[in-house]
Design a protein around this motif. Sequence first.
Motif, PDB file in Angstrom:
ATOM      1  N   ARG A   1      -1.317   9.246  -3.405  1.00 31.23           N
ATOM      2  CA  ARG A   1      -2.273   9.104  -2.310  1.00 31.23           C
ATOM      3  C   ARG A   1      -1.658   9.612  -1.014  1.00 31.23           C
ATOM      4  O   ARG A   1      -1.273   8.855  -0.132  1.00 31.23           O
TER       5      ARG A   1
ATOM      6  N   SER B   1       4.638   3.976 -12.803  1.00 32.08           N
ATOM      7  CA  SER B   1       3.828   2.759 -12.747  1.00 32.08           C
ATOM      8  C   SER B   1       4.660   1.544 -13.133  1.00 32.08           C
ATOM      9  O   SER B   1       5.727   1.668 -13.740  1.00 32.08           O
TER      10      SER B   1
ATOM     11  N   SER C   1       4.685   4.140   2.187  1.00 33.09           N
ATOM     12  CA  SER C   1       3.517   4.109   1.309  1.00 33.09           C
ATOM     13  C   SER C   1       3.461   2.762   0.598  1.00 33.09           C
ATOM     14  O   SER C   1       4.483   2.254   0.136  1.00 33.09           O
ATOM     15  N   GLU C   2       2.276   2.197   0.510  1.00 31.55           N
ATOM     16  CA  GLU C   2       2.101   0.947  -0.214  1.00 31.55           C
ATOM     17  C   GLU C   2       2.046   1.180  -1.724  1.00 31.55           C
ATOM     18  O   GLU C   2       2.098   0.226  -2.502  1.00 31.55           O
ATOM     19  N   ASP C   3       1.928   2.441  -2.129  1.00 31.03           N
ATOM     20  CA  ASP C   3       1.874   2.772  -3.549  1.00 31.03           C
ATOM     21  C   ASP C   3       3.284   2.877  -4.118  1.00 31.03           C
ATOM     22  O   ASP C   3       4.211   3.329  -3.434  1.00 31.03           O
TER      23      ASP C   3
ATOM     24  N   GLN D   1       8.461  -0.426   0.510  1.00 32.07           N
ATOM     25  CA  GLN D   1       7.425   0.589   0.720  1.00 32.07           C
ATOM     26  C   GLN D   1       7.955   1.831   1.420  1.00 32.07           C
ATOM     27  O   GLN D   1       7.187   2.697   1.822  1.00 32.07           O
TER      28      GLN D   1
ATOM     29  N   TRP E   1       4.306   7.393  -4.223  1.00 29.23           N
ATOM     30  CA  TRP E   1       3.625   7.863  -3.021  1.00 29.23           C
ATOM     31  C   TRP E   1       2.838   9.141  -3.234  1.00 29.23           C
ATOM     32  O   TRP E   1       1.955   9.475  -2.445  1.00 29.23           O
TER      33      TRP E   1
END
Length: 266
Positions: free
Chosen positions: A181, A127, A173-175, A154, A178
Amino acid sequence: MAVKGGGYLDVGDLDVVWWRRGSNAQKIPPGITDSADVEVINNDCRTALAGAFWNDFHGTWVSDPHATAMAENKLVQLRAAQAAGLPVPRTLVSQDPEEIRSFCRSVGGDVIVKSVRGCSSAPVFTSKVTDAHLREEASMRLAPAIYQECVPGQEHLRALVLGDEIHAVSIHSEDLDWRGRLPGEFRIAQVDDATRTGLVDVLRRLRLRMGVIDMKPDSSGVPVWLEINPQGQFLFMQALSGLDLVTPCVTYFEREALSTAHRVRP
């Protein structure tokens, strides 16, 4: 040694052992609930299994249990990646709040945090470090964590390394992490020669025969080292990208078995 389904197996007759999840818990009968009893059963089963192999197995480990345990340490991984010449994010491992804040300032505040080891009962995702995190002195002091300069973008890269073979996929992935999600967008990928050489060298330095490696391309497209899982999951990469991983994996183990079978046994 007894095997599942009955019968016995002489581990000295084996050519290759894929050492994966050797520390998994046993299936405990429901009537055994005392925590000490459960611990004894798990510890004694794991230790007896490992001892039988260490005493009598003379083939090829994929990978050696001692090397695997060492390579699972993220601090050891980072040092190996640096020594292999791979780009590594600026990193701090600390539980000192002032040291952590100073590091975050030195890299412009764009910093991620991840666990040094984590736990098996719940995933601990990478995070971003926020101002709120940096105010939580008591929390930061509880245990060391890994603080790293964030690699923007990303696009992510995950590679299965089998000896000197590399099979990779890219993940859009936008997270930040990854894994939180899936499925995301998976595509078959290639790695450049310098990265290929570096990844093979990392395995050599860690004494691993295989590994699953996570990297992230920087703004120039150069893959930056994140971490290695000596026995990470990889079949989902095949399901989501179409990259055949079963065939090269089976071929690799067959080749290792045939190579070991020609050695002179003790």
